[in-house]
Design a protein around this motif. Structure first.
Motif, PDB file in Angstrom:
ATOM      1  N   GLU A 207       0.713  -1.276   0.026  1.00 45.06           N
ATOM      2  CA  GLU A 207       0.032   0.040  -0.115  1.00 45.06           C
ATOM      3  C   GLU A 207       0.770   1.368  -0.166  1.00 45.06           C
ATOM      4  O   GLU A 207       0.578   2.373  -0.605  1.00 45.06           O
ATOM      5  N   LYS A 208       1.852   1.202   0.972  1.00 45.91           N
ATOM      6  CA  LYS A 208       2.687   2.175   0.668  1.00 45.91           C
ATOM      7  C   LYS A 208       3.403   2.526  -0.507  1.00 45.91           C
ATOM      8  O   LYS A 208       3.481   4.052  -0.818  1.00 45.91           O
ATOM      9  N   PHE A 209       3.969   1.720  -1.296  1.00 49.54           N
ATOM     10  CA  PHE A 209       4.493   1.969  -2.405  1.00 49.54           C
ATOM     11  C   PHE A 209       3.380   1.784  -3.681  1.00 49.54           C
ATOM     12  O   PHE A 209       3.701   1.808  -5.005  1.00 49.54           O
ATOM     13  N   ASN A 210       2.126   1.786  -3.485  1.00 47.74           N
ATOM     14  CA  ASN A 210       0.971   1.564  -4.424  1.00 47.74           C
ATOM     15  C   ASN A 210       1.087   0.419  -5.392  1.00 47.74           C
ATOM     16  O   ASN A 210       1.253   0.855  -6.591  1.00 47.74           O
ATOM     17  N   LYS A 211       1.359  -0.679  -4.823  1.00 46.90           N
ATOM     18  CA  LYS A 211       1.398  -1.919  -5.473  1.00 46.90           C
ATOM     19  C   LYS A 211       0.490  -2.817  -5.081  1.00 46.90           C
ATOM     20  O   LYS A 211      -0.029  -3.004  -3.975  1.00 46.90           O
ATOM     21  N   PRO A 212      -0.250  -3.343  -6.403  1.00 43.53           N
ATOM     22  CA  PRO A 212      -1.484  -4.417  -5.886  1.00 43.53           C
ATOM     23  C   PRO A 212      -0.967  -5.576  -5.242  1.00 43.53           C
ATOM     24  O   PRO A 212       0.230  -5.914  -5.220  1.00 43.53           O
ATOM     25  N   ILE A 213      -2.147  -6.380  -4.817  1.00 45.19           N
ATOM     26  CA  ILE A 213      -1.647  -7.303  -4.115  1.00 45.19           C
ATOM     27  C   ILE A 213      -2.347  -8.576  -4.696  1.00 45.19           C
ATOM     28  O   ILE A 213      -3.559  -8.466  -5.069  1.00 45.19           O
ATOM     29  N   VAL A 214      -1.592  -9.748  -4.441  1.00 43.29           N
ATOM     30  CA  VAL A 214      -2.262 -11.007  -5.059  1.00 43.29           C
ATOM     31  C   VAL A 214      -2.007 -11.872  -3.768  1.00 43.29           C
ATOM     32  O   VAL A 214      -0.908 -12.427  -3.610  1.00 43.29           O
ATOM     33  N   CYS A 215      -3.141 -12.679  -3.382  1.00 48.93           N
ATOM     34  CA  CYS A 215      -2.923 -13.600  -1.988  1.00 48.93           C
ATOM     35  C   CYS A 215      -3.311 -15.099  -2.969  1.00 48.93           C
ATOM     36  O   CYS A 215      -4.059 -15.219  -3.380  1.00 48.93           O
ATOM     37  N   LEU A 216      -2.312 -15.799  -2.548  1.00 46.47           N
ATOM     38  CA  LEU A 216      -2.517 -17.284  -2.866  1.00 46.47           C
ATOM     39  C   LEU A 216      -3.015 -18.174  -1.641  1.00 46.47           C
ATOM     40  O   LEU A 216      -1.924 -18.485  -1.052  1.00 46.47           O
ATOM     41  N   ILE A 217      -4.119 -18.775  -1.663  1.00 50.01           N
ATOM     42  CA  ILE A 217      -4.455 -19.440  -0.573  1.00 50.01           C
ATOM     43  C   ILE A 217      -4.531 -20.904  -0.493  1.00 50.01           C
ATOM     44  O   ILE A 217      -4.822 -21.214  -1.639  1.00 50.01           O
ATOM     45  N   ASP A 218      -3.777 -21.575   0.215  1.00 47.96           N
ATOM     46  CA  ASP A 218      -3.807 -22.967   0.208  1.00 47.96           C
ATOM     47  C   ASP A 218      -3.167 -23.534   1.732  1.00 47.96           C
ATOM     48  O   ASP A 218      -2.160 -23.573   1.843  1.00 47.96           O
ATOM     49  N   THR A 219      -4.307 -23.749   2.357  1.00 45.37           N
ATOM     50  CA  THR A 219      -4.089 -23.995   3.750  1.00 45.37           C
ATOM     51  C   THR A 219      -5.159 -24.818   4.503  1.00 45.37           C
ATOM     52  O   THR A 219      -6.525 -24.791   4.256  1.00 45.37           O
ATOM     53  N   PRO A 220      -4.742 -25.928   5.368  1.00 45.16           N
ATOM     54  CA  PRO A 220      -5.912 -26.819   6.063  1.00 45.16           C
ATOM     55  C   PRO A 220      -6.269 -26.150   7.266  1.00 45.16           C
ATOM     56  O   PRO A 220      -7.168 -26.482   7.799  1.00 45.16           O
TER      57      PRO A 220
ATOM     58  N   GLU B   3      -6.355 -25.958  -0.866  1.00 43.89           N
ATOM     59  CA  GLU B   3      -7.384 -26.029   0.208  1.00 43.89           C
ATOM     60  C   GLU B   3      -7.693 -24.298   1.063  1.00 43.89           C
ATOM     61  O   GLU B   3      -6.602 -23.619   1.006  1.00 43.89           O
ATOM     62  N   GLY B   4      -8.911 -24.151   1.094  1.00 47.75           N
ATOM     63  CA  GLY B   4      -9.284 -22.721   1.779  1.00 47.75           C
ATOM     64  C   GLY B   4     -10.160 -23.102   3.078  1.00 47.75           C
ATOM     65  O   GLY B   4     -11.262 -23.164   2.883  1.00 47.75           O
ATOM     66  N   ALA B   5      -9.332 -23.471   4.236  1.00 54.80           N
ATOM     67  CA  ALA B   5     -10.065 -23.816   5.195  1.00 54.80           C
ATOM     68  C   ALA B   5     -10.180 -22.647   6.214  1.00 54.80           C
ATOM     69  O   ALA B   5      -9.160 -22.075   6.728  1.00 54.80           O
ATOM     70  N   SER B   6     -10.788 -22.366   6.672  1.00 54.24           N
ATOM     71  CA  SER B   6     -11.641 -21.679   7.940  1.00 54.24           C
ATOM     72  C   SER B   6     -10.976 -20.238   7.878  1.00 54.24           C
ATOM     73  O   SER B   6     -10.873 -19.701   7.038  1.00 54.24           O
ATOM     74  N   GLY B   7     -10.923 -19.672   9.090  1.00 63.95           N
ATOM     75  CA  GLY B   7     -10.044 -18.495   9.497  1.00 63.95           C
ATOM     76  C   GLY B   7      -8.662 -18.575   8.895  1.00 63.95           C
ATOM     77  O   GLY B   7      -8.179 -17.269   8.606  1.00 63.95           O
ATOM     78  N   GLY B   8      -7.815 -19.647   8.759  1.00 61.87           N
ATOM     79  CA  GLY B   8      -6.650 -19.529   8.279  1.00 61.87           C
ATOM     80  C   GLY B   8      -6.684 -19.350   7.045  1.00 61.87           C
ATOM     81  O   GLY B   8      -5.408 -18.781   6.696  1.00 61.87           O
ATOM     82  N   ALA B   9      -7.642 -19.542   6.206  1.00 60.65           N
ATOM     83  CA  ALA B   9      -7.614 -19.002   4.713  1.00 60.65           C
ATOM     84  C   ALA B   9      -8.145 -17.406   4.738  1.00 60.65           C
ATOM     85  O   ALA B   9      -7.827 -16.631   3.943  1.00 60.65           O
ATOM     86  N   LEU B  10      -9.231 -17.416   5.371  1.00 61.48           N
ATOM     87  CA  LEU B  10      -9.888 -15.992   5.448  1.00 61.48           C
ATOM     88  C   LEU B  10      -8.918 -14.736   5.978  1.00 61.48           C
ATOM     89  O   LEU B  10      -9.013 -13.590   5.467  1.00 61.48           O
ATOM     90  N   GLY B  11      -8.060 -14.992   6.652  1.00 59.35           N
ATOM     91  CA  GLY B  11      -6.980 -14.177   7.113  1.00 59.35           C
ATOM     92  C   GLY B  11      -6.058 -13.524   6.198  1.00 59.35           C
ATOM     93  O   GLY B  11      -5.446 -12.391   6.141  1.00 59.35           O
ATOM     94  N   ILE B  12      -6.191 -14.023   4.838  1.00 55.40           N
ATOM     95  CA  ILE B  12      -5.395 -13.390   3.788  1.00 55.40           C
ATOM     96  C   ILE B  12      -6.492 -13.452   2.418  1.00 55.40           C
ATOM     97  O   ILE B  12      -5.806 -13.271   1.257  1.00 55.40           O
ATOM     98  N   ALA B  13      -7.732 -13.597   2.881  1.00 58.93           N
ATOM     99  CA  ALA B  13      -8.618 -13.618   1.568  1.00 58.93           C
ATOM    100  C   ALA B  13      -9.683 -12.773   1.637  1.00 58.93           C
ATOM    101  O   ALA B  13     -10.902 -12.960   0.755  1.00 58.93           O
ATOM    102  N   VAL B  14      -9.511 -11.428   1.821  1.00 57.71           N
ATOM    103  CA  VAL B  14     -10.579 -10.140   1.802  1.00 57.71           C
ATOM    104  C   VAL B  14      -9.955  -9.563   0.592  1.00 57.71           C
ATOM    105  O   VAL B  14      -8.776  -8.730   0.709  1.00 57.71           O
TER     106      VAL B  14
END
Length: 318
Positions: A148-161, A199-210
């Motif tokens: 955000e500081k350097f105005n760069k987009p973010i891509v999150c790849l989710i794969d967690t049990p 895998e996209g399990a529970s809060g473990g996935a949601l923590g980087i999935a908004v």
């Protein structure tokens, strides 16, 4: 040696026959073009039939395939160059959560963040089986703020049990770390794309999935709980995991129909593990297309749309 799931074995048997047939034809100098063509078509038809009629549990199995591409595999194939960034500047460098700046075709400089699993026992232990501790989520948030500081987009790849459920993780504030990430991701001023790659399990996935766009690879799952854990709670046994998977409606098609994701990224026939290069190429094309749209939006409008999208989830009108 290739790992085969139960429903892949009939296809593999035909493929082995095809290889053997070609080998014998070369050794004996026999023309078997017509037979090879017929068997090739039969294999293709069987593949299409098998993978278009997978049960939800079979999709879960496919998402966990040991040969499936992980976060670093996709980053390596998508980016011309990548610089990994370590640590949360507080406790440690969580090896299950990775991230850094990557360059895509000279067009986009992107902050990639994702969970990383391991291929063998030693790597799995090193990566904690893709289950981040609180410092992993704090590391992810630090990287998001840097982007955000350097105005760069973010891509999150989710794969967690799921986030690591150990006592020490809870003592260091696992729930607080995930909750903070969810809150702060709503207000990020840069475009955010989230992709479930396994895998996209529970809060473990949601923590980087908004994000502004939440996408799923075709053979992945996304749910509040894994089928095994759901089975153990409801039936006091893991033996009902297939029924639990059906009840949870956790596949990409289910999530799209329920309005919980924005789209599905198709995989090569048979799954991403059969052709990682093609799977990465499809993902790269989608990322570039979505970034062009999101970068063109006004910052305030993009944040408002992100908040509005999540605000509508779960609303029932009677």
């Amino acid at each position: 040696m290739r790992t085969l799931l139960e429903f892949e074995k009939p296809i593999a048997e035909l493929e082995d026959k095809l290889i053997e047939m070609r080998k014998l034809a070369i050794e004996n100098n026999v023309d078997v073009t017509a037979t090879v063509q017929s068997l090739t078509e039969k294999i293709l038809e069987l593949k299409k039939e098998t993978f278009s009629n997978l049960t939800r549990w079979q999709r879960v199995q496919l998402s966990r395939h040991p040969d499936r591409p992980y976060t670093f595999d996709y980053i390596e194939k998508i980016c011309e160059e990548f610089i990994e960034i370590h640590g949360d500047r507080s406790v440690a460098d969580d090896k299950a959560m990775v991230g850094g700046f990557g360059n895509i075709d000279g067009e986009f400089s992107v902050m990639f963040i994702g969970q990383q699993k391991g291929r063998n026992t030693k790597q799995r232990q090193y990566r904690n089986f893709g289950m981040p501790n609180p410092e992993g989520y704090r590391k992810a948030l630090r990287l998001m703020k840097m982007a955000e500081k350097f105005n760069k987009p973010i891509v999150c790849l989710i794969d967690t049990p799921g986030a690591f459920p150990g006592l020490e993780a809870e003592e260091r504030g696992q729930g607080e770390a995930i909750a903070r990430n969810i809150r702060d991701m709503f207000m990020l001023k840069v475009p955010v794309i989230c992709i479930i790659i396994g895998e996209g399990a529970s809060g473990g996935a949601l923590g980087i999935a908004v994000g502004d766009r939440v996408l799923m690879m075709e053979n992945t799952w996304y749910s509040v709980i894994s089928p095994e854990s759901c089975s153990s709670i409801l039936w006091r046994s893991w033996n009902y995991k297939e029924q639990a998977a059906e009840a949870l409606k956790l596949t990409a098609n289910d999530m799209e129909q329920n309005g919980l994701i924005d789209g599905i990224i198709p995989e090569p026939l048979g799954g991403a593990h059969l052709d990682p290069d093609a799977a990465a190429a499809k993902m790269k094309a989608v990322i570039k297309d979505e970034l062009k749209k999101l970068c063109a939006m006004d910052v305030r409008a993009r944040i408002d749309a992100r908040i509005d999208k999540y605000g509508k989830m779960g609303v029932v009108v009677e």
